[in-house]
Motif scaffolding. Sequence first.
Motif, mmCIF file in Angstrom:
data_model
loop_
_atom_site.group_PDB
_atom_site.id
_atom_site.type_symbol
_atom_site.label_atom_id
_atom_site.label_comp_id
_atom_site.label_asym_id
_atom_site.label_seq_id
_atom_site.Cartn_x
_atom_site.Cartn_y
_atom_site.Cartn_z
ATOM 1 N N ARG A 196 0.087 -42.418 8.320
ATOM 2 C CA ARG A 196 1.010 -42.447 9.459
ATOM 3 C C ARG A 196 2.440 -42.110 9.028
ATOM 4 O O ARG A 196 3.183 -41.452 9.751
ATOM 5 N N HIS A 197 2.824 -42.542 7.830
ATOM 6 C CA HIS A 197 4.169 -42.274 7.345
ATOM 7 C C HIS A 197 4.419 -40.775 7.152
ATOM 8 O O HIS A 197 5.563 -40.320 7.181
ATOM 9 N N GLN A 198 3.331 -39.994 6.973
ATOM 10 C CA GLN A 198 3.511 -38.560 6.789
ATOM 11 C C GLN A 198 3.924 -37.865 8.083
ATOM 12 O O GLN A 198 4.486 -36.764 8.032
ATOM 13 N N ALA A 199 3.684 -38.493 9.222
ATOM 14 C CA ALA A 199 4.202 -37.927 10.473
ATOM 15 C C ALA A 199 5.730 -37.952 10.470
ATOM 16 O O ALA A 199 6.385 -36.990 10.904
ATOM 17 N N THR A 200 6.304 -39.029 9.956
ATOM 18 C CA THR A 200 7.763 -39.113 9.848
ATOM 19 C C THR A 200 8.300 -38.080 8.868
ATOM 20 O O THR A 200 9.282 -37.385 9.157
ATOM 21 N N ASN A 201 7.646 -37.951 7.712
ATOM 22 C CA ASN A 201 8.099 -36.966 6.730
ATOM 23 C C ASN A 201 7.997 -35.547 7.286
ATOM 24 O O ASN A 201 8.892 -34.727 7.077
#
Length: 437
Positions: free
Chosen positions: A264-269
């Motif tokens: 999920r954090h890769q959506a922010t990145n």
Amino acid sequence: MMGLSEREAFASLEKRLQAEASPGTRPGLSRLARLCSCLDHPERTFQAVHIVGTNGKGSTASSLASILDEAGLRVGLYTSPHLESLGERLRLDGEELPLSLWERGSDVVLRALDSDPLLRIDPPTLFELLTALAFWLLRESGCRLAVFEAGMGGRLDATNLLPRVVLTLVTPIADDHGDYLGKTIEAIAEEKFAVLRPGVTALFAGGDTHLEERFLRRAQASGARGFLLSQWPLFGIRCTDRGTAFRLDLSDGPRDFFSPLLGRHQATNAAMALCGAHFLKAFFPSLLDEETLARGLSRTFWPGRMEILSREPIVILDGGHNPHGLTATLRSVSDIWGEERRRRALFAAMADKDFRSELALFREGRWDVVFTEVPNLSRGASVAALAEAAASVGLTNFLCEPRLDRAFSLAVEGSDLLLCTGSLYLVGALRSLLRAA
């Protein structure tokens, strides 16, 4: 160096540079500035995107570089640390530069170092030497735009010597490197925000209202054009073992995007990279096509971050090396694979990291853990230190095996899912070990 494989040749080159460098970490820009002057200022020959933060810098940098490459721009990408070979730290048009150019550049940089009496007495650190070498390699290759990931810092990080920054991206900020950056999250944030420049657009991933307010105040004080990622709606995040899909409204309504990076954090990145590319349209009109942005993002490659090495059993490599990063990794594993499998972690850490807090996360998630050590790494924590920390936080379901090959075999046997994490150095050592097997 004849007769050596390219990987061995890069290792030999790294040792040669290390032998001429100051030991350890010594924040500051004066040594690198003097060395760049001796090299006739290669850092002035290209524009740069500067990426700082605690976690997500490399993923954001690689995603943005992939987008820029898809747009037909000749783009350099400088990241750290490397996993297996020094050559990973610098790419041009998505490819590593040839060993022969690295060797020639190293000769030039070390001659410049030797020619200056002050630098002979007080030489740059290895990271500073590598940053100067990257500047020289990019100039020699005719690069006009490069994406630079900062090291651990901001204000005094070697990458902050870049004079022609056209965009600053600040990824999420968390507690890490407190001995150098400050003992509070606010002090660490101020070190990162100090890279903001007059007239240059700066985007912060945010996530903490207090830090967002500090960022906007610093942007106003420095004359930077400050933006928060939350100004661009990001929603519909869907995580699978093939990548991360999401919707982002860049300008004319929401669009679907996909990153092959997991979690999920890769959506922010990815959103940081897409918004960064959107800002760069003022300099590079070829970025106007949002289809180009989507294709570039979908081709991102960034090893060692939720990287799946095997699917039966599931074996994942992830370089999470602080509580903030490991929290995101463990949440992603649960989101994608659930919590019903027999889950184990193979864990090693650097001695100066807050691994006690990381081990508490394994206790809360009911993981089995095997502690090990990275071969030939003097800065690594011993399995005895890891075991002591585990006991102090109530983690009891663990085993110790200092030899990495044996530890991996022990951890993978009988497990449905094995997460290898705690340090990028562990990830690099495992990739080399498993390739040789």
